[in-house]
Design a protein around this motif. Structure first.
Motif, mmCIF file in Angstrom:
data_model
loop_
_atom_site.group_PDB
_atom_site.id
_atom_site.type_symbol
_atom_site.label_atom_id
_atom_site.label_comp_id
_atom_site.label_asym_id
_atom_site.label_seq_id
_atom_site.Cartn_x
_atom_site.Cartn_y
_atom_site.Cartn_z
ATOM 1 N N ASP A 148 0.846 -1.185 0.000
ATOM 2 C CA ASP A 148 0.000 0.000 0.000
ATOM 3 C C ASP A 148 0.885 1.241 0.000
ATOM 4 O O ASP A 148 2.006 1.198 0.511
ATOM 5 C CB ASP A 148 -0.886 -0.016 1.262
ATOM 6 C CG ASP A 148 -2.204 0.721 1.040
ATOM 7 O OD1 ASP A 148 -2.375 1.337 -0.031
ATOM 8 O OD2 ASP A 148 -3.053 0.670 1.929
ATOM 9 N N ASN A 188 -5.783 -2.812 -4.396
ATOM 10 C CA ASN A 188 -5.798 -1.365 -4.193
ATOM 11 C C ASN A 188 -4.967 -0.731 -5.321
ATOM 12 O O ASN A 188 -4.492 -1.431 -6.221
ATOM 13 C CB ASN A 188 -5.310 -0.999 -2.779
ATOM 14 C CG ASN A 188 -3.875 -1.473 -2.509
ATOM 15 O OD1 ASN A 188 -3.078 -1.627 -3.429
ATOM 16 N ND2 ASN A 188 -3.569 -1.718 -1.245
ATOM 17 N N THR A 240 -10.210 -1.159 -4.993
ATOM 18 C CA THR A 240 -11.025 -0.806 -3.824
ATOM 19 C C THR A 240 -10.682 0.552 -3.236
ATOM 20 O O THR A 240 -11.515 1.141 -2.558
ATOM 21 C CB THR A 240 -10.864 -1.866 -2.718
ATOM 22 O OG1 THR A 240 -9.465 -2.025 -2.459
ATOM 23 C CG2 THR A 240 -11.465 -3.187 -3.139
ATOM 24 N N ILE A 284 -12.911 9.056 5.782
ATOM 25 C CA ILE A 284 -13.058 9.265 7.218
ATOM 26 C C ILE A 284 -11.657 9.481 7.793
ATOM 27 O O ILE A 284 -10.735 8.717 7.482
ATOM 28 C CB ILE A 284 -13.767 8.044 7.858
ATOM 29 C CG1 ILE A 284 -15.203 7.975 7.297
ATOM 30 C CG2 ILE A 284 -13.767 8.129 9.370
ATOM 31 C CD1 ILE A 284 -15.941 6.700 7.603
ATOM 32 N N THR A 324 -9.971 -3.338 7.024
ATOM 33 C CA THR A 324 -11.001 -2.838 6.108
ATOM 34 C C THR A 324 -10.896 -3.463 4.715
ATOM 35 O O THR A 324 -11.910 -3.738 4.086
ATOM 36 C CB THR A 324 -10.930 -1.304 5.975
ATOM 37 O OG1 THR A 324 -9.589 -0.930 5.696
ATOM 38 C CG2 THR A 324 -11.377 -0.631 7.245
HETATM 39 P P1 ADP Z 1 -6.559 -1.877 1.198
HETATM 40 O O1 ADP Z 1 -6.262 -2.289 2.622
HETATM 41 O O2 ADP Z 1 -6.740 -3.022 0.287
HETATM 42 O O3 ADP Z 1 -5.617 -0.833 0.689
HETATM 43 P P2 ADP Z 1 -8.425 -0.085 2.219
HETATM 44 O O4 ADP Z 1 -8.424 -0.622 3.593
HETATM 45 O O5 ADP Z 1 -7.667 1.154 1.942
HETATM 46 O O6 ADP Z 1 -7.979 -1.212 1.217
HETATM 47 O O7 ADP Z 1 -9.905 0.168 1.740
HETATM 48 C C1 ADP Z 1 -10.889 -0.791 1.623
HETATM 49 C C2 ADP Z 1 -12.230 -0.086 1.730
HETATM 50 O O8 ADP Z 1 -12.395 0.362 3.061
HETATM 51 C C3 ADP Z 1 -12.366 1.156 0.852
HETATM 52 O O9 ADP Z 1 -12.961 0.828 -0.377
HETATM 53 C C4 ADP Z 1 -13.278 2.038 1.686
HETATM 54 O O10 ADP Z 1 -14.625 1.731 1.383
HETATM 55 C C5 ADP Z 1 -13.010 1.628 3.111
HETATM 56 N N1 ADP Z 1 -12.110 2.538 3.843
HETATM 57 C C6 ADP Z 1 -10.911 2.234 4.392
HETATM 58 N N2 ADP Z 1 -10.395 3.303 5.029
HETATM 59 C C7 ADP Z 1 -11.286 4.304 4.900
HETATM 60 C C8 ADP Z 1 -11.344 5.658 5.343
HETATM 61 N N3 ADP Z 1 -10.364 6.213 6.077
HETATM 62 N N4 ADP Z 1 -12.437 6.394 5.007
HETATM 63 C C9 ADP Z 1 -13.428 5.869 4.291
HETATM 64 N N5 ADP Z 1 -13.436 4.612 3.840
HETATM 65 C C10 ADP Z 1 -12.391 3.821 4.130
#
Ligand code: ADP
Ligand code: PLP
Ligand code: ZN
Length: 297
Positions: free
Chosen positions: A118, A146, A182, A214, A221
């Motif tokens: 990431d 991602n 995502t 957020i 997540t």
């Molecule tokens: P990854 O871990 O694969 O990089 P993320 O955790 O960044 O993916 O995101 C997965 C999903 O979680 C996003 O599509 C979003 O819907 C949600 N998400 C994660 N962090 C946030 C945040 N700070 N604000 C809003 N949505 C978030």
């Protein structure tokens, strides 16, 4: 397609907190799926804490479990879900598992979150990238990278929505008919980009969802998101945009609640990454209120 299924979920387990199987199994069960978890690691807590302890399953031990299931005729699955994988040997065994399960159910859906890193940083061994690219992507039905992972898998630099859509098209050509990037930040805005190629050679149907960012950092997540995309896209197989709206809306509700809970406890949410309030959000998971809408390209 039906609105339920039997999912083999091969992911991390933590004793405390919600990442990997701990954040994927419960929501899939709430959505009506039978879920059989294989824990690729068992750690005390997630690796973002100052320290962790525990055990790692190797490829042979994974195959052992599959042989046990096979000996009892228990290898019929509708879906396989994989997330973080730490070694080439384990990833090679996953490939063996997919092929085995497809020999039993040719319609098996393989949902793959190609967890590699990431924000420009790789957190798996470099040689995994090649294996994902050459061997895993071709077997996947749905891929949920991602931004960074989509770049690693395609060799593209993704700086615009156009680039994101192009990356999806490249990934379709390599295998999966459904691709969801995502999280991707373009012009300071957090987006999800989805792409469904309904038939080989056809132009994919593509959409985006603008996500309200957020102001906090959460773990688990990504794993939750992929599980929800599996759950909802199986219920709406021709409407990936709708499945993504439901998944994103669930995350929004759950993350708001998580942030509110931490604030109420007098905790500064910017001081470290937050553990998601998964169990407390069960109503939201079952019936999310769709507030963020997909926009078709
Ligand atoms: P990854 O871990 O694969 O990089 P993320 O955790 O960044 O993916 O995101 C997965 C999903 O979680 C996003 O599509 C979003 O819907 C949600 N998400 C994660 N962090 C946030 C945040 N700070 N604000 C809003 N949505 C978030
Ligand atoms: N699996 C383990 C064991 C972890 O420690 C972590 C994060 O610390 C994750 C998976 C990834 O969680 P996320 O869904 O936030 O990418
Ligand atoms: Zn991820």
């Amino acid at each position: 397609p039906s609105d339920t299924g039997r999912v083999l979920s091969i992911q991390s387990h933590t004793v405390q907190g919600y990442v990997g199987n701990k954040s994927a199994v419960f929501p899939l069960q709430l959505l009506g799926y039978d879920v059989d978890p294989i824990n690729s690691v068992q750690f005390s807590n997630h690796t973002g804490y100052p320290t962790f302890k525990g055990q790692v399953l190797n490829g042979e031990q994974l195959w052992d479990l599959i042989e046990g299931l096979e000996a009892n005729n228990l290898l019929f699955y509708t879906h396989v879900l994989t997330g973080y994988i730490g070694s080439v040997s384990f990833l090679d065994t996953i490939l063996k598992v997919i092929n085995k399960l497809r020999s039993i159910n040719p319609n098996l859906t393989y949902v793959c979150d190609p967890v590699m890193g990431d924000e420009g940083k790789l957190y798996v061994p470099e040689e995994l990238v090649h294996v994902y690219r050459e061997k895993v992507v071709p077997l996947a039905s749905m891929l949920t990278p991602n931004q960074f992972e989509a770049e690693k898998l395609t060799g593209l630099r993704i700086n615009s929505e156009e680039d994101g859509r192009e990356a999806c098209a490249i990934l379709h050509a390599a295998g999966p008919s459904k691709v969801v990037i995502t999280s991707i930040i373009i012009g300071g805005i957090l987006l999800l980009i989805g792409s469904h190629q309904k038939e080989k050679g056809l132009k994919p149907e593509q959409f985006k969802i603008e996500i309200h960012k957020i102001p906090a950092y959460f773990t688990g997540t990504g794993d939750l998101m992929t599980a929800l995309l599996l759950g909802w896209s199986n219920k709406y197989p021709e409407n990936l945009d709708k499945a993504a709206e439901l998944a994103v809306s669930t995350l929004q509700g759950l993350l708001r609640r998580t942030l509110d809970d931490y604030k109420q406890a007098g905790y500064d949410p910017s001081s470290s990454s937050l553990e998601i309030r998964l169990i407390q959000s069960q109503d939201e998971i079952r019936s999310p209120k769709v507030e963020l809408k997909a926009e078709r390209y």
